[in-house]
Design an enzyme around this catalytic site. Structure first.
Site, PDB file in Angstrom:
ATOM      1  N   CYS A 201      13.429  10.663   6.839  1.00 24.47           N
ATOM      2  CA  CYS A 201      13.486  10.128   8.206  1.00 24.47           C
ATOM      3  C   CYS A 201      14.882  10.281   8.806  1.00 24.47           C
ATOM      4  O   CYS A 201      15.039  10.455  10.001  1.00 24.47           O
ATOM      5  CB  CYS A 201      13.043   8.684   8.228  1.00 24.47           C
ATOM      6  SG  CYS A 201      13.804   7.710   6.946  1.00 24.47           S
TER       7      CYS A 201
ATOM      8  N   LYS B  99       0.846  -1.201   0.000  1.00 24.56           N
ATOM      9  CA  LYS B  99       0.000   0.000   0.000  1.00 24.56           C
ATOM     10  C   LYS B  99       0.878   1.248   0.000  1.00 24.56           C
ATOM     11  O   LYS B  99       1.624   1.482   0.945  1.00 24.56           O
ATOM     12  CB  LYS B  99      -0.888   0.048   1.242  1.00 24.56           C
ATOM     13  CG  LYS B  99      -1.850   1.247   1.178  1.00 24.56           C
ATOM     14  CD  LYS B  99      -2.520   1.543   2.490  1.00 24.56           C
ATOM     15  CE  LYS B  99      -1.824   2.594   3.308  1.00 24.56           C
ATOM     16  NZ  LYS B  99      -1.836   3.951   2.738  1.00 24.56           N
TER      17      LYS B  99
ATOM     18  N   GLU C  10      10.298  15.084  15.721  1.00 25.95           N
ATOM     19  CA  GLU C  10      10.567  15.036  14.290  1.00 25.95           C
ATOM     20  C   GLU C  10       9.647  16.040  13.588  1.00 25.95           C
ATOM     21  O   GLU C  10       8.428  15.917  13.655  1.00 25.95           O
ATOM     22  CB  GLU C  10      10.293  13.621  13.766  1.00 25.95           C
ATOM     23  CG  GLU C  10      10.652  13.456  12.313  1.00 25.95           C
ATOM     24  CD  GLU C  10      10.436  12.042  11.809  1.00 25.95           C
ATOM     25  OE1 GLU C  10       9.373  11.458  12.083  1.00 25.95           O
ATOM     26  OE2 GLU C  10      11.335  11.525  11.126  1.00 25.95           O
TER      27      GLU C  10
ATOM     28  N   GLU D   9      10.584   0.796  10.097  1.00 26.38           N
ATOM     29  CA  GLU D   9      11.552   1.877   9.837  1.00 26.38           C
ATOM     30  C   GLU D   9      10.803   3.173  10.136  1.00 26.38           C
ATOM     31  O   GLU D   9       9.920   3.563   9.390  1.00 26.38           O
ATOM     32  CB  GLU D   9      12.019   1.801   8.387  1.00 26.38           C
ATOM     33  CG  GLU D   9      13.362   2.461   8.176  1.00 26.38           C
ATOM     34  CD  GLU D   9      13.224   3.910   7.783  1.00 26.38           C
ATOM     35  OE1 GLU D   9      13.133   4.749   8.709  1.00 26.38           O
ATOM     36  OE2 GLU D   9      13.205   4.194   6.579  1.00 26.38           O
TER      37      GLU D   9
HETATM   38  P1  NDP Z   1       2.046   7.481   8.807  1.00 27.26           P
HETATM   39  O1  NDP Z   1       2.880   6.668   9.692  1.00 27.26           O
HETATM   40  O2  NDP Z   1       0.620   7.686   9.171  1.00 27.26           O
HETATM   41  O3  NDP Z   1       2.056   6.891   7.336  1.00 27.26           O
HETATM   42  C1  NDP Z   1       2.887   5.875   6.831  1.00 27.26           C
HETATM   43  C2  NDP Z   1       2.061   4.831   6.084  1.00 27.26           C
HETATM   44  O4  NDP Z   1       1.258   4.083   7.013  1.00 27.26           O
HETATM   45  C3  NDP Z   1       1.074   5.406   5.087  1.00 27.26           C
HETATM   46  O5  NDP Z   1       0.948   4.545   4.000  1.00 27.26           O
HETATM   47  C4  NDP Z   1      -0.179   5.467   5.918  1.00 27.26           C
HETATM   48  O6  NDP Z   1      -1.347   5.581   5.176  1.00 27.26           O
HETATM   49  C5  NDP Z   1      -0.112   4.151   6.656  1.00 27.26           C
HETATM   50  N1  NDP Z   1      -0.928   4.078   7.867  1.00 27.26           N
HETATM   51  C6  NDP Z   1      -1.495   5.094   8.576  1.00 27.26           C
HETATM   52  N2  NDP Z   1      -2.154   4.608   9.637  1.00 27.26           N
HETATM   53  C7  NDP Z   1      -2.005   3.258   9.618  1.00 27.26           C
HETATM   54  C8  NDP Z   1      -2.442   2.195  10.467  1.00 27.26           C
HETATM   55  N3  NDP Z   1      -3.152   2.425  11.556  1.00 27.26           N
HETATM   56  N4  NDP Z   1      -2.084   0.943  10.156  1.00 27.26           N
HETATM   57  C9  NDP Z   1      -1.333   0.685   9.063  1.00 27.26           C
HETATM   58  N5  NDP Z   1      -0.906   1.639   8.226  1.00 27.26           N
HETATM   59  C10 NDP Z   1      -1.222   2.916   8.491  1.00 27.26           C
HETATM   60  O7  NDP Z   1       2.726   8.880   8.591  1.00 27.26           O
HETATM   61  P2  NDP Z   1       2.007  10.247   8.185  1.00 27.26           P
HETATM   62  O8  NDP Z   1       1.910  10.261   6.718  1.00 27.26           O
HETATM   63  O9  NDP Z   1       0.761  10.477   8.953  1.00 27.26           O
HETATM   64  O10 NDP Z   1       3.083  11.306   8.686  1.00 27.26           O
HETATM   65  C11 NDP Z   1       3.095  11.699  10.049  1.00 27.26           C
HETATM   66  C12 NDP Z   1       4.499  11.913  10.546  1.00 27.26           C
HETATM   67  O11 NDP Z   1       5.211  10.689  10.476  1.00 27.26           O
HETATM   68  C13 NDP Z   1       5.324  12.860   9.712  1.00 27.26           C
HETATM   69  O12 NDP Z   1       5.123  14.169  10.079  1.00 27.26           O
HETATM   70  C14 NDP Z   1       6.713  12.381  10.007  1.00 27.26           C
HETATM   71  O13 NDP Z   1       7.169  12.964  11.205  1.00 27.26           O
HETATM   72  C15 NDP Z   1       6.559  10.900  10.202  1.00 27.26           C
HETATM   73  N6  NDP Z   1       6.912  10.116   8.993  1.00 27.26           N
HETATM   74  C16 NDP Z   1       8.067   9.421   9.006  1.00 27.26           C
HETATM   75  C17 NDP Z   1       8.446   8.721   7.877  1.00 27.26           C
HETATM   76  C18 NDP Z   1       9.701   7.954   7.835  1.00 27.26           C
HETATM   77  O14 NDP Z   1      10.218   7.710   6.751  1.00 27.26           O
HETATM   78  N7  NDP Z   1      10.229   7.503   8.944  1.00 27.26           N
HETATM   79  C19 NDP Z   1       7.656   8.734   6.658  1.00 27.26           C
HETATM   80  C20 NDP Z   1       6.415   9.440   6.771  1.00 27.26           C
HETATM   81  C21 NDP Z   1       6.092  10.118   7.905  1.00 27.26           C
HETATM   82  P3  NDP Z   1      -1.815   7.072   4.818  1.00 27.26           P
HETATM   83  O15 NDP Z   1      -0.879   7.555   3.807  1.00 27.26           O
HETATM   84  O16 NDP Z   1      -3.148   6.928   4.275  1.00 27.26           O
HETATM   85  O17 NDP Z   1      -1.813   7.852   6.101  1.00 27.26           O
END
Ligand code: NDP
Length: 490
Positions: A303, A195, A400, A269
C-alpha cells in the site's frame, strides 16, 4: 602474462550467466486437506468451502471454509464470552506473557511460516524470511511490552479495552497484517474475530496452532475464512465493538458507510500512490536501490509502494539509465527460490487489474520499458515495468496499480516536487532522497503523507506509527498510537 592469467585466458566463456537455483525445502510445511474455522479454541467444521491455490503454479493447496453468517456469529459470540469471562480482567502482566509466548513461537517456527507465506501468497522466500516473519514476531514482542504499561502510555485517562474487535486483512502481507491487528488488540485487553483474505488464508490458519501452543484461553482469538461476504458479516455484526480494516479504498468507504451512526470504533488503512522523490544532490546508486525496493518489493503489492518516481530534471537521464540497467538484474520466478527478487502476482484477478492499467498507460502515451525476462508458463506473473513520459493526469499516475509498475515524472524545484507529490487522492507515504538534512525536514513538513522516509524506503518498525491521510484512511497502527483504537479513554 602470469600463470593465473594464462589459465583464465583458456577458460571457456559461459554463454549465459545465471544463478543456480536454490530452492527452500517445502516439506517443512504440512498442509491439511481441509481447514475449518477457529472458534472458541476449537476447529469448527465449515458448511461451505473453497480451494486455495499457489499463485506461482496454480496448484491447489487446501480446502478452506467459506464462513456463513451463522459461523461468523458463532465466532463473535465466542469472542464476547472470552472477553466477559476473564480476558479483560486478568492481570495485564499475564496478558503480556501470552504475547511474549506467541512472539517466541513465531520465531521458533519462522522457517515453516515463511515457506507457507511464499507458497500461498507468491512472495519471494527471502522477503517472507527476512521481512514478514521477523517483523511479525517483533510486533508481538513490542505490544507484549505495552500490555502492563497502558496507564503510562495514556496517563490520567483510565485506559479500558473496547471489547470485541472485528479485523479484516488483505493478501499482500497475510501474517504481518495479522500481527499488526492482533498484537495491539490483545495487549489492550480485547478479544478478536479476524478474517484473512480469500486468496491467502493459510498462514492465519497455521497461526491458530501457535495460539494453542501458547495456551491462549479459548475464544480470545477466533479466525474465520471466506471472501468479502464474510468480511461484510463481521462488519455488521452487532457483537463487534471495533472494526479494523486494511484493504482497498473502495471497500473501506463501504465499511465506513455501513458503520456510520452505530458508535462502533473504526480504523481504515487503505490504498496509496506514494511519491518517491529524488533530488539532484542524492547519492544516485543508493537512490536507485531505494527506487527498486520501493516499487518491486513484494511485486509492488504494497500500500505504501513508491509507485510514482519524481526525479529532478537535471538528473533524469542518469537515473533512468541506472534504473533500467538495475532492472535487468532482477530475478523473476519461483517464490521458493532463495535467489528470487520478484515472485508471482497474488491472483488472476490482480494480474488482470495490472494488465488493464498498464495497457491504459501505453494507450495514453507513456513509454513502457520491461527488461528481457522469461516468465514461467504456469501461474500469474508480470515483468517489472517502468513507464517514462508520464503525465500527471494519466491513470498510471493517479490510480493504485498494486503491481511491479513504476511511473516516472520529473520536477524542477522543491515546491514543484511537493505539489506533484501531493496531487493524489491518497496520502499514505513518501520518500525523499537528498544529502541535505534541512531539505528533508522542509519536505517532510509539506508532504501530506502519514510516513515520510528519508534516504531509504519501505522501512518498518513496530514502534513507529503507520497510517494515512485522505483516501488512505485514518487511525494509526504501530507504536503507542496503535493501542489507542483498541482502548476507551476517559
Ligand atoms: P479488498 O479491499 O477487497 O480486500 C481486503 C479485505 O477485505 C479482504 O479480506 C477482503 O476479502 C475483504 N472484503 C472484501 N469486500 C468486503 C466487504 N464488502 N466488507 C468487508 N470486507 C470485505 O481488496 P482486493 O483484494 O479486492 O484488492 C483490490 C485492490 O485493493 C488492489 O488492487 C489494491 O489496489 C487494493 N489493496 C490495497 C491494500 C492495502 O494494503 N492498502 C491491500 C489489498 C488490496 P476477500 O479477500 O475475500 O476479497
Amino acid at each position: 602474462m602470469t600463470e593465473l592469467e594464462r589459465k583464465q585466458d583458456r577458460a571457456p566463456v559461459p554463454s549465459e550467466w545465471t544463478y543456480a537455483s536454490a530452492p527452500e525445502a517445502r516439506d517443512i510445511v504440512t498442509l491439511q486437506e481441509r481447514y475449518g474455522h477457529y472458534v472458541g479454541g476449537e476447529w469448527l467444521e465449515p458448511r461451505e468451502t473453497y480451494t486455495t491455490i499457489s499463485p506461482a503454479t496454480e496448484e491447489p493447496l487446501a480446502e478452506v471454509g467459506q464462513a456463513t453468517p451463522e459461523e461468523v456469529q458463532a465466532a463473535v459470540a465466542a469472542a464476547r464470552e472470552a472477553f466477559s469471562n476473564g480476558w479483560s480482567d486478568i492481570a495485564p502482566s499475564e496478558r503480556a506473557k501470552y504475547l511474549f509466548r506467541i512472539a517466541r513461537i513465531l520465531q521458533e517456527r519462522s522457517r515453516e511460516f515463511a515457506v507457507l507465506e511464499s507458497l500461498n501468497g507468491g512472495k519471494p522466500i527471502k522477503e517472507s524470511r527476512d521481512v514478514d516473519l521477523p517483523l511479525s514476531a517483533a510486533h508481538f514482542f513490542y505490544y507484549a511490552g505495552w500490555a502492563d504499561k497502558l496507564e503510562y502510555a495514556f496517563p490520567n485517562q483510565r485506559p479500558r479495552p473496547v471489547g470485541v474487535a472485528g479485523q479484516i486483512i488483505p493478501w499482500n502481507f497475510p501474517l504481518l497484517m495479522l500481527a499488526w491487528k492482533i498484537a495491539p488488540a490483545l495487549a489492550a485487553g480485547n478479544t478478536v474475530v479476524l478474517k484473512p483474505a480469500e486468496t491467502t488464508p493459510l498462514s492465519a490458519l497455521l497461526f491458530c496452532d501457535v495460539l494453542r501452543q501458547a495456551e491462549l484461553p479459548p475464544g480470545v482469538v477466533n479466525i474465520v475464512t471466506g471472501d468479502g461476504r464474510t468480511g461484510a458479516e463481521i462488519v455488521k455484526s452487532e457483537g463487534v465493538d471495533k472494526v479494523a480494516f486494511t484493504g482497498s479504498t473502495e471497500v473501506g468507504k463501504a465499511i465506513q458507510r455501513e458503520l456510520a451512526g452505530t458508535g462502533k470504533k473504526l480504523t481504515l488503512e487503505l490504498g496509496g500512490k506514494a511519491a518517491n522523490i529524488i533530488f539532484d544532490d542524492a547519492a544516485l546508486d543508493q537512490a536507485v536501490e531505494g527506487i527498486i525496493n520501493g516499487i518491486y518489493f513484494n511485486q509492488g503489492h504494497v500500500c505504501c509502494a513508491g509507485s510514482r518516481l519524481l526525479v529532478q530534471e537535471s538528473i533524469y537521464e542518469p537515473v533512468v539509465e541506472k534504473l533500467k540497467r538495475r532492472l535487468t538484474t532482477l530475478r523473476v520466478g519461483d517464490p521458493l527460490d532463495k535467489n528470487t527478487d520478484v515472485g508471482a502476482i497474488n491472483s488472476k484477478q490482480q494480474l488482470d487489474k495490472i494488465q488493464e492499467l498498464v495497457a491504459s498507460g501505453a494507450e495514453e502515451g507513456a513509454e513502457i520499458y520491461q527488461p528481457p525476462c522469461r516468465l514461467p508458463e504456469k501461474g500469474y506473473w508480470f515483468a517489472p515495468t517502468v513507464f517514462t513520459n508520464v503525465a500527471q493526469s494519466y491513470r498510471i499516475a493517479q490510480e493504485e496499480i498494486f503491481g511491479p509498475v513504476l511511473s516516472i515524472l520529473t520536477f524542477r524545484t522543491p515546491e514543484e516536487a511537493v505539489e506533484k507529490a501531493n496531487n493524489t487522492p491518497y496520502g499514505l507515504s513518501a520518500g525523499v532522497w537528498t544529502e541535505k538534512g534541512s531539505r528533508i525536514l522542509w519536505m517532510a513538513e509539506r508532504l501530506r503523507a502519514g510516513v515520510v522516509w528519508a534516504n531509504t524506503y519501505n522501512r518498518f518498525d513496530p514502534s513507529s506509527p503507520f497510517g494515512g491521510y485522505k483516501e488512505s484512511g485514518f487511525g494509526r497502527e504501530g507504536g503507542r498510537h496503535g493501542l489507542e483504537p483498541y482502548l476507551e479513554l476517559t
